[in-house]
Scaffold this motif. Structure first.
Motif, PDB file in Angstrom:
ATOM      1  N   GLY A   1       0.917  -0.993  -0.055  1.00 26.36           N
ATOM      2  CA  GLY A   1      -0.202   0.261   0.203  1.00 26.36           C
ATOM      3  C   GLY A   1       0.757   1.693  -0.228  1.00 26.36           C
ATOM      4  O   GLY A   1       2.172   1.520   0.249  1.00 26.36           O
ATOM      5  N   GLN A   2       0.711   2.505  -0.456  1.00 30.89           N
ATOM      6  CA  GLN A   2       1.169   3.775  -0.637  1.00 30.89           C
ATOM      7  C   GLN A   2       0.630   5.068  -0.684  1.00 30.89           C
ATOM      8  O   GLN A   2      -0.866   4.530  -1.194  1.00 30.89           O
ATOM      9  CB  GLN A   2       1.694   3.095  -2.030  1.00 30.89           C
ATOM     10  CG  GLN A   2       2.738   4.727  -2.096  1.00 30.89           C
ATOM     11  CD  GLN A   2       3.949   4.962  -3.633  1.00 30.89           C
ATOM     12  OE1 GLN A   2       3.694   4.716  -4.843  1.00 30.89           O
ATOM     13  NE2 GLN A   2       5.253   4.832  -3.532  1.00 30.89           N
ATOM     14  N   LEU A   3       0.511   5.641   0.000  1.00 29.67           N
ATOM     15  CA  LEU A   3      -0.105   7.275   0.036  1.00 29.67           C
ATOM     16  C   LEU A   3       0.622   8.067   0.093  1.00 29.67           C
ATOM     17  O   LEU A   3       2.355   8.220   0.790  1.00 29.67           O
ATOM     18  CB  LEU A   3      -0.919   7.068   1.182  1.00 29.67           C
ATOM     19  CG  LEU A   3      -0.948   8.461   1.819  1.00 29.67           C
ATOM     20  CD1 LEU A   3      -2.190   9.269   1.274  1.00 29.67           C
ATOM     21  CD2 LEU A   3      -1.534   8.740   3.456  1.00 29.67           C
ATOM     22  N   THR A   4       0.609   8.787  -1.653  1.00 28.19           N
ATOM     23  CA  THR A   4       1.083  10.052  -1.615  1.00 28.19           C
ATOM     24  C   THR A   4       0.416  11.082  -1.687  1.00 28.19           C
ATOM     25  O   THR A   4      -0.449  11.302  -2.017  1.00 28.19           O
ATOM     26  CB  THR A   4       1.837   9.770  -2.919  1.00 28.19           C
ATOM     27  OG1 THR A   4       3.150   8.588  -3.109  1.00 28.19           O
ATOM     28  CG2 THR A   4       2.368  11.432  -3.432  1.00 28.19           C
ATOM     29  N   VAL A   5       0.958  12.462  -1.150  1.00 23.03           N
ATOM     30  CA  VAL A   5       0.257  13.551  -0.310  1.00 23.03           C
ATOM     31  C   VAL A   5       0.884  14.788  -1.329  1.00 23.03           C
ATOM     32  O   VAL A   5       2.032  14.911  -0.735  1.00 23.03           O
ATOM     33  CB  VAL A   5       0.116  13.832   1.048  1.00 23.03           C
ATOM     34  CG1 VAL A   5      -0.950  15.463   0.924  1.00 23.03           C
ATOM     35  CG2 VAL A   5      -0.883  12.519   1.870  1.00 23.03           C
ATOM     36  N   GLY A   6       0.671  14.801  -2.220  1.00 24.13           N
ATOM     37  CA  GLY A   6       1.089  16.092  -3.012  1.00 24.13           C
ATOM     38  C   GLY A   6       0.094  17.717  -3.393  1.00 24.13           C
ATOM     39  O   GLY A   6      -0.583  17.669  -2.782  1.00 24.13           O
ATOM     40  N   THR A   7       0.223  18.504  -4.498  1.00 27.68           N
ATOM     41  CA  THR A   7      -0.578  19.829  -4.572  1.00 27.68           C
ATOM     42  C   THR A   7      -1.568  19.629  -5.335  1.00 27.68           C
ATOM     43  O   THR A   7      -2.614  19.933  -4.301  1.00 27.68           O
ATOM     44  CB  THR A   7       0.565  20.514  -5.780  1.00 27.68           C
ATOM     45  OG1 THR A   7       0.819  19.696  -6.942  1.00 27.68           O
ATOM     46  CG2 THR A   7       1.823  20.394  -5.061  1.00 27.68           C
ATOM     47  N   GLU A   8      -2.216  17.792  -6.133  1.00 26.59           N
ATOM     48  CA  GLU A   8      -3.099  17.731  -6.403  1.00 26.59           C
ATOM     49  C   GLU A   8      -3.873  16.957  -4.934  1.00 26.59           C
ATOM     50  O   GLU A   8      -5.349  16.917  -5.659  1.00 26.59           O
ATOM     51  CB  GLU A   8      -3.266  16.738  -7.450  1.00 26.59           C
ATOM     52  CG  GLU A   8      -1.860  17.371  -8.612  1.00 26.59           C
ATOM     53  CD  GLU A   8      -3.257  18.375  -9.400  1.00 26.59           C
ATOM     54  OE1 GLU A   8      -4.767  18.585  -8.913  1.00 26.59           O
ATOM     55  OE2 GLU A   8      -2.567  19.650  -9.354  1.00 26.59           O
ATOM     56  N   GLY A   9      -3.766  16.635  -4.179  1.00 24.42           N
ATOM     57  CA  GLY A   9      -4.392  15.619  -3.158  1.00 24.42           C
ATOM     58  C   GLY A   9      -3.825  14.822  -2.833  1.00 24.42           C
ATOM     59  O   GLY A   9      -2.211  14.285  -3.051  1.00 24.42           O
ATOM     60  N   ALA A  10      -3.943  13.586  -2.392  1.00 24.48           N
ATOM     61  CA  ALA A  10      -3.858  12.250  -1.435  1.00 24.48           C
ATOM     62  C   ALA A  10      -3.785  11.517  -2.488  1.00 24.48           C
ATOM     63  O   ALA A  10      -4.978  10.980  -3.293  1.00 24.48           O
ATOM     64  CB  ALA A  10      -4.380  11.627  -0.247  1.00 24.48           C
ATOM     65  N   VAL A  11      -2.868  10.357  -3.027  1.00 25.37           N
ATOM     66  CA  VAL A  11      -2.608   9.309  -4.437  1.00 25.37           C
ATOM     67  C   VAL A  11      -2.673   8.137  -3.225  1.00 25.37           C
ATOM     68  O   VAL A  11      -2.128   8.567  -2.759  1.00 25.37           O
ATOM     69  CB  VAL A  11      -2.245   9.859  -5.345  1.00 25.37           C
ATOM     70  CG1 VAL A  11      -1.710   8.501  -6.283  1.00 25.37           C
ATOM     71  CG2 VAL A  11      -2.205  10.979  -5.494  1.00 25.37           C
ATOM     72  N   PHE A  12      -3.450   7.491  -3.252  1.00 26.52           N
ATOM     73  CA  PHE A  12      -4.066   5.765  -3.047  1.00 26.52           C
ATOM     74  C   PHE A  12      -2.797   4.626  -3.702  1.00 26.52           C
ATOM     75  O   PHE A  12      -3.931   4.515  -5.255  1.00 26.52           O
ATOM     76  CB  PHE A  12      -4.433   5.355  -2.109  1.00 26.52           C
ATOM     77  CG  PHE A  12      -4.897   6.407  -1.440  1.00 26.52           C
ATOM     78  CD1 PHE A  12      -4.986   6.529  -0.007  1.00 26.52           C
ATOM     79  CD2 PHE A  12      -6.222   7.781  -1.095  1.00 26.52           C
ATOM     80  CE1 PHE A  12      -5.253   7.035   0.988  1.00 26.52           C
ATOM     81  CE2 PHE A  12      -6.430   8.592  -0.345  1.00 26.52           C
ATOM     82  CZ  PHE A  12      -6.088   8.025   1.426  1.00 26.52           C
ATOM     83  N   GLY A  13      -1.940   4.122  -3.605  1.00 26.61           N
ATOM     84  CA  GLY A  13      -1.576   3.376  -4.729  1.00 26.61           C
ATOM     85  C   GLY A  13      -2.482   1.578  -4.713  1.00 26.61           C
ATOM     86  O   GLY A  13      -2.422   0.941  -6.092  1.00 26.61           O
ATOM     87  N   HIS A  14      -3.141   1.732  -3.848  1.00 26.88           N
ATOM     88  CA  HIS A  14      -4.398   0.369  -3.831  1.00 26.88           C
ATOM     89  C   HIS A  14      -5.227   0.986  -2.455  1.00 26.88           C
ATOM     90  O   HIS A  14      -5.585   1.864  -2.989  1.00 26.88           O
ATOM     91  CB  HIS A  14      -3.483  -1.036  -3.229  1.00 26.88           C
ATOM     92  CG  HIS A  14      -2.004  -1.084  -3.867  1.00 26.88           C
ATOM     93  ND1 HIS A  14      -2.115  -1.850  -4.297  1.00 26.88           N
ATOM     94  CD2 HIS A  14      -1.009  -0.957  -3.617  1.00 26.88           C
ATOM     95  CE1 HIS A  14      -1.025  -2.553  -4.979  1.00 26.88           C
ATOM     96  NE2 HIS A  14      -0.234  -1.954  -3.991  1.00 26.88           N
ATOM     97  N   SER A  15      -6.135   0.171  -2.753  1.00 26.98           N
ATOM     98  CA  SER A  15      -7.240   0.327  -2.141  1.00 26.98           C
ATOM     99  C   SER A  15      -7.145   0.725  -0.680  1.00 26.98           C
ATOM    100  O   SER A  15      -6.205   0.303   0.133  1.00 26.98           O
ATOM    101  CB  SER A  15      -7.883  -1.601  -1.613  1.00 26.98           C
ATOM    102  OG  SER A  15      -7.465  -2.158  -0.482  1.00 26.98           O
ATOM    103  N   VAL A  16      -7.938   1.267  -0.178  1.00 24.50           N
ATOM    104  CA  VAL A  16      -8.380   2.197   1.127  1.00 24.50           C
ATOM    105  C   VAL A  16      -9.613   2.117   2.464  1.00 24.50           C
ATOM    106  O   VAL A  16     -10.800   1.762   1.083  1.00 24.50           O
ATOM    107  CB  VAL A  16      -8.225   3.624   0.756  1.00 24.50           C
ATOM    108  CG1 VAL A  16      -8.520   4.921   2.095  1.00 24.50           C
ATOM    109  CG2 VAL A  16      -6.974   4.082  -0.017  1.00 24.50           C
TER     110      VAL A  16
END
Length: 258
Positions: A124-139
């Protein structure tokens, strides 16, 4: 041994003594002595400076028996208080904030949180950038909300977006509009219940108008302003000019070519 001691320790003989014997001083004298004193002085100054720097570092870093600075080592783990900066990756099992206090993770770029299994594989991966939060798998989460006066967007640019829960999914916008768009198809499915739309006005835009055989003159059909909503056997919706009775036809061109 001095000259007097040497004379007393040697046996007396009849040899004539030399009165003009030379004396050789023992020790460090001259420039060697001055260099030694200077070296000792420099060593003492260096020790004092090192001691002062050590005390200053201990004071600034707030070293104690429990830790240093905002870092405290407890029986349950490590406790951080205040603002801390990590220059290298941080590997932890759990991160908790103090009671009734938020946990803030801040970076000048993106913040990425990875979850790996015992083999080191990324699960699983969570990336927070300028466009919001990006999840690599299910949440899995009980609640998703945006900041006050900000819009909430759930978007999947290249894949499908699926929201499911064993006891239902509730989507509400208390002070704004709710909008759902997709590029291909949108499915609203209820396996054991019903789909209930409750609103003062329900609008379905861009619905096609179907053709039907009618006995009304063409002049009246050109002035048609009232339409009937029809449903094809395959579930497709279309509009049909309203008449005295239902004008929906299963063999409409909309149903046949859909």
């Amino acid at each position: 041994m001095t000259r007097e001691q040497y004379i007393l320790a040697t046996p007396q003989n009849n040899l004539p003594r030399t009165e003009n014997a030379q004396l050789y001083p023992v020790g460090i004298y001259g420039w060697r002595k001055r260099c030694l004193y200077l070296f000792v002085l420099l060593l003492l100054v260096t020790m004092i400076v090192n001691l002062a720097m050590t005390i200053w570092i201990l004071k600034v870093m707030n070293f104690t028996v429990d830790g240093m600075g905002n870092l405290r080592v407890t029986k349950k783990g490590i406790r951080l208080e205040g603002i801390s900066e990590f220059l290298l990756p941080l590997y932890v099992k759990e991160i908790h904030s103090r009671k009734d206090s938020p946990l803030v993770l801040q970076s000048d770029r993106n913040v990425t949180v990875n979850a790996r299994n015992h083999r080191g594989q990324l699960t699983g991966q969570l990336t927070v950038g300028t466009e919001g939060a990006v999840f690599g798998h299910s949440v899995e989460t009980p609640h998703i909300r945006a900041e006050p006066s900000q819009d909430l967007r759930l978007e999947s640019p290249t894949r499908s977006l699926i929201m499911e829960a064993p006891r239902g999914v509730q989507v509400s916008a208390a002070a704004g509009d709710f909008k759902a768009t997709c590029r291909k198809q949108m499915h609203l499915q209820s396996t054991e219940g019903e789909i209930f739309l409750n609103a003062d006005t329900i609008r379905l835009g861009n619905l096609p108008t179907g053709s039907f055989s009618s006995s009304l003159p063409s002049s009246s059909s050109s002035r048609q302003t009232v339409y009937e909503l029809c449903v094809c056997p395959n579930g497709k919706l279309y509009l049909s000019p309203a008449g005295l009775s239902s004008t929906c036809q299963a063999r409409s061109n909309i149903c046949l070519w859909s």
